[in-house]
Design an enzyme around this catalytic site. Structure first.
Site, PDB file in Angstrom:
ATOM      1  N   LYS A 149      29.803  37.341  39.298  1.00 59.13           N
ATOM      2  CA  LYS A 149      31.134  37.660  39.822  1.00 59.13           C
ATOM      3  C   LYS A 149      32.133  37.640  38.682  1.00 59.13           C
ATOM      4  O   LYS A 149      32.431  36.594  38.114  1.00 59.13           O
ATOM      5  CB  LYS A 149      31.537  36.690  40.916  1.00 59.13           C
ATOM      6  N   TRP A 184      31.622  42.230  41.864  1.00 56.58           N
ATOM      7  CA  TRP A 184      30.214  41.872  41.701  1.00 56.58           C
ATOM      8  C   TRP A 184      29.525  42.773  40.684  1.00 56.58           C
ATOM      9  O   TRP A 184      29.731  43.980  40.660  1.00 56.58           O
ATOM     10  CB  TRP A 184      29.466  41.992  43.027  1.00 56.58           C
TER      11      TRP A 184
END
Ligand code: AMP
Length: 535
Positions: A433, A438
């Site tokens: 992250k 992501w």
């Protein structure tokens, strides 16, 4: 008149169906085992089944009752196959202990499973001694080979009483395996006769692993790893010749066996095939393999380059995905007829994906918004349901792994394309992250492994003061090859958004691995955790 019941027999789906058939109709089928001294021994399904029944009676004579666990600590060979059949024929449960685990861990799983007896290879007795020193408790230790001070397996079989074997129910437990436990303690998965039989039937299908009586199968994948992916059962069901490598898993030994026994199908993790490719590159004329040899590869992603390289050698890699909780088969990738004439790049892309589920597996990819569209962009977690997928862990551990609508949460993240082919992008635990976005570490490492100089690559998330985490790429070069960090970065820049590109590229000697040959990313994360720390 309308009928409310079928007129069919209600025959339980139990392992004796496979075992009896192997004996009566496939009895001459050969089972070859390589021994620690490299000798090859040969037996038949008839003899294996006869001895398995004797083992079952001996276990009953030793007081093993229905549902009791009997452990094995063994390499792949014919006595392990006898245990695969003999223990469940006694109504008991085979617990295949993973000899690559630390003795403390083996002791933990043996005690969690409540193993009563252990059958062990002579060459593994020193390991068993460590397991016992670490708290492993077994009522009896039975040794295959040279028994030393312990009880010999052959004498145990010879002393089998004339006991009747129990009538089995299809829901009875047959075998147990423990998850590799990269997160938390290992958890037990208990397979039933029914789950194993259905998995065996479907695994043999042409669009699944495609095994039949004419095949010669070499499971490199250990029999202590998800029952060697269920392949010993498939071989016995089809009557395929079985070739077991014993403890000799180095590439030249495997290649000698593949060539010498004219193996048509082999199965193992990508590292095995990487090693085989390198050995063949180093000595191209040394081995005469069966043309068209098929190699089932799973456990970690098969790099596309590896699939291409083997095609050039006249060998076919078949990419499959699964897990302990799934017996293990969940996806297989074969080019579908509608893409048979597609360009080469498309066909390789498909084969490097994890594929489509076999019959009876209900597989969904879901995120917060629901099932993901087939746009090959949106990702979600793979969820599965099916007759060979665990509905719980032993002792009811980790109930949160199941959704309220009955799906198993695999922890694997994937997307799906318009043809229905699943592409794994990461494990949830390995996702990175960065600045709230992501990044899929496996996608980066798969791409890096497509660089001609790179043998293997792992990408990890490393704590970062500004972005919370940033990717770092660790790579191992092919022998004699060179590649600078800038070159690798430019190679990835052509394929990924800029924020995905690793902040550091570090060459390392080897990527640490788990007992099942997967990258041990937890260890790498620990090693690099201070990489971006303010100094
Ligand atoms: P295990 O239960 O030890 O067999 O590990 C199962 C896990 O291995 C899966 O959840 C995946 O993360 C990984 N895995 C298995 N097969 C593949 C594959 N073909 N590609 C990528 N990852 C895989």
């Amino acid at each position: 008149m309308t009928s409310t019941t079928s007129t069919m027999m209600d025959v339980p789906l139990t392992i004796d169906l496979i075992v009896d058939r192997a004996e009566r109709w496939m009895g001459d089928g050969e089972v070859v085992s390589r021994r620690p001294d490299k000798r090859l021994t040969r037996t038949t399904y008839r003899a294996v089944v006869e001895r398995a029944r004797r083992l079952a009676r001996a276990l009953i004579g030793a007081g093993i009752a229905r549902g009791d666990r009997v452990a094995t600590l063994m390499w792949n060979h014919s006595e392990h196959l006898e245990a695969y059949f003999g223990i469940p024929l006694a109504g008991a449960v085979t617990h295949t202990l993973n000899l690559r685990l630390h003795p403390d861990e083996i002791a933990y799983v043996a005690s969690d499973a409540g193993d009563r007896i252990v059958i062990v290879d002579d060459v593994l007795v020193p390991l068993l001694d460590k397991v016992i020193a670490a708290g492993g408790r077994f009522e009896r230790v039975i040794v295959v080979g040279n028994p030393g001070d312990h009880e010999p397996y052959e004498a145990f079989l010879a002393g089998a009483p004339d006991a009747a074997l129990p009538l089995l129910a299809e829901t009875d437990p047959l075998a147990t395996c423990y998850t590799s436990g990269t997160t938390g303690k290992p958890k037990g998965v208990v397979y039933s006769h029914r789950s194993t039989l259905l998995h065996t039937l479907v695994a043999a299908l042409p669009d699944a692993l495609d095994l039949s009586r004419g095949d010669t199968l070499l499971p490199v994948v250990p029999m202590f790893h998800v029952n060697a992916w269920g392949l010993p059962y498939v071989a016995a069901m089809t009557g395929a010749k079985l070739v077991f490598p014993g403890p000799h898993l180095d590439p030249p030994s495997l290649l000698d066996l593949l060539a010498g026994e004219r193996v048509t199908v082999a199965a193992g993790v990508p590292t095995i095939w990487l090693g085989i490719r390198e050995a063949m590159d180093a000595a191209p004329d040394r081995w005469k393999l069966m043309p068209g040899l098929r190699m089932i590869v799973g456990g970690s992603a098969a790099p596309e380059q590896l699939i291409r390289d083997f095609d050039r050698l006249g060998m076919t890699l078949l990419h499959a995905w699964g897990m302990t909780e799934m017996s293990p088969l969940g996806l297989v990738s074969r080019v579908p007829p509608e893409l048979a004439d597609a360009d080469e790049a498309t066909r390789y892309r498909i084969r490097a994906r994890q594929g489509v589920p076999p019959p009876l597996v209900d597989l969904r990819i879901r995120n917060e918004a629901g099932d993901v569209p087939r746009d090959d962009k949106t990702s979600g977690e793979i969820l599965c349901r099916g007759p060979w997928i665990a509905g719980s862990y032993f002792h009811g551990a980790a109930p949160e792994k199941w959704t309220t609508d009955g799906f198993f949460r695999t922890g694997d993240v994937a997307r799906i394309d318009q043809h229905g082919f699943v592409q794994l992008t990461d494990r949830i635990a390995d996702l990175i992250k960065s600045g709230g976005e992501w990044i899929a570490s496996q996608e980066l490492e798969n791409a890096l492994m497509g660089h001609p100089a790179v043998r293997e690559a792992a990408v990890i998330g490393v704590p970062h003061p500004k972005w919370s985490e940033r990717p770092v790429a660790l790579y191992v070069l092919k022998p004699g090859a060179t590649a600078s960090a800038d070159e690798l970065r430019a190679f990835l820049a052509a394929r990924f958004p800029k924020f995905w590109l690793p902040d550091a590229f570090e060459e390392i000697d080897a990527i640490p691995r788990t007992s099942a040959g997967k990258f041990r990313k937890t260890e790498l994360r620990q090693r690099y955790q201070g990489h971006f720390a303010p100094r």
